[in-house]
Design an enzyme around this catalytic site. Structure first.
Site, short mmCIF file in Angstrom:
data_model
loop_
_atom_site.label_atom_id
_atom_site.label_comp_id
_atom_site.label_asym_id
_atom_site.label_seq_id
_atom_site.Cartn_x
_atom_site.Cartn_y
_atom_site.Cartn_z
N ASP A 180 -0.73 1.96 1.12
CA ASP A 180 -0.24 0.58 1.00
C ASP A 180 -0.58 -0.17 2.29
O ASP A 180 -0.18 0.25 3.37
CB ASP A 180 1.27 0.59 0.78
CG ASP A 180 1.88 -0.80 0.69
OD1 ASP A 180 1.13 -1.78 0.54
OD2 ASP A 180 3.11 -0.90 0.79
N LEU A 183 3.73 1.36 -3.46
CA LEU A 183 3.71 0.08 -2.77
C LEU A 183 5.04 -0.19 -2.09
O LEU A 183 6.06 0.38 -2.46
CB LEU A 183 3.37 -1.04 -3.75
CG LEU A 183 1.99 -0.96 -4.41
CD1 LEU A 183 1.81 -2.08 -5.42
CD2 LEU A 183 0.89 -1.01 -3.37
N CYS A 184 5.00 -1.08 -1.12
CA CYS A 184 6.17 -1.50 -0.34
C CYS A 184 7.31 -1.87 -1.29
O CYS A 184 7.06 -2.57 -2.27
CB CYS A 184 5.78 -2.69 0.54
SG CYS A 184 7.10 -3.37 1.51
N PRO A 185 8.48 -1.40 -1.03
CA PRO A 185 8.99 -0.66 0.11
C PRO A 185 9.07 0.86 -0.12
O PRO A 185 9.67 1.57 0.67
CB PRO A 185 10.39 -1.22 0.30
CG PRO A 185 10.86 -1.42 -1.12
CD PRO A 185 9.61 -1.88 -1.87
#
Length: 76
Positions: free
Chosen positions: A40, A13-15
């Site tokens: 994502d 997931l981000c980042p």
């Protein structure tokens, strides 16, 4: 040009997808290509922004088989 290096960032997931892409691009020579696989949903915003800010070219962005693909050429 030879086939791009592939980075599988699915499940992150981000980042993290962008951070891993930055790390993967660092040792590559200018003009080298990186294919990033990600799932994502934020990646569709993150990768264009990352490429613009870092001076890389986003050659293609597509969706395939339930994941996103970002084809990046390293800039100098």
């Amino acid at each position: 040009m030879k086939d791009p290096t592939t980075l599988d960032a699915r499940g992150l997931l981000c980042p993290l997808p962008v951070l891993k892409a930055r790390k993967a691009l660092k040792p590559l020579p200018d003009g080298a290509e990186l294919l990033v696989l990600a799932d994502d949903p934020a990646a569709v915003i993150d990768f264009p922004h990352f490429c613009t800010e870092a001076g890389h070219a986003l050659l293609e962005q597509s969706e395939r088989a339930g994941h996103l693909e970002f084809h990046i050429r390293k800039g100098g």
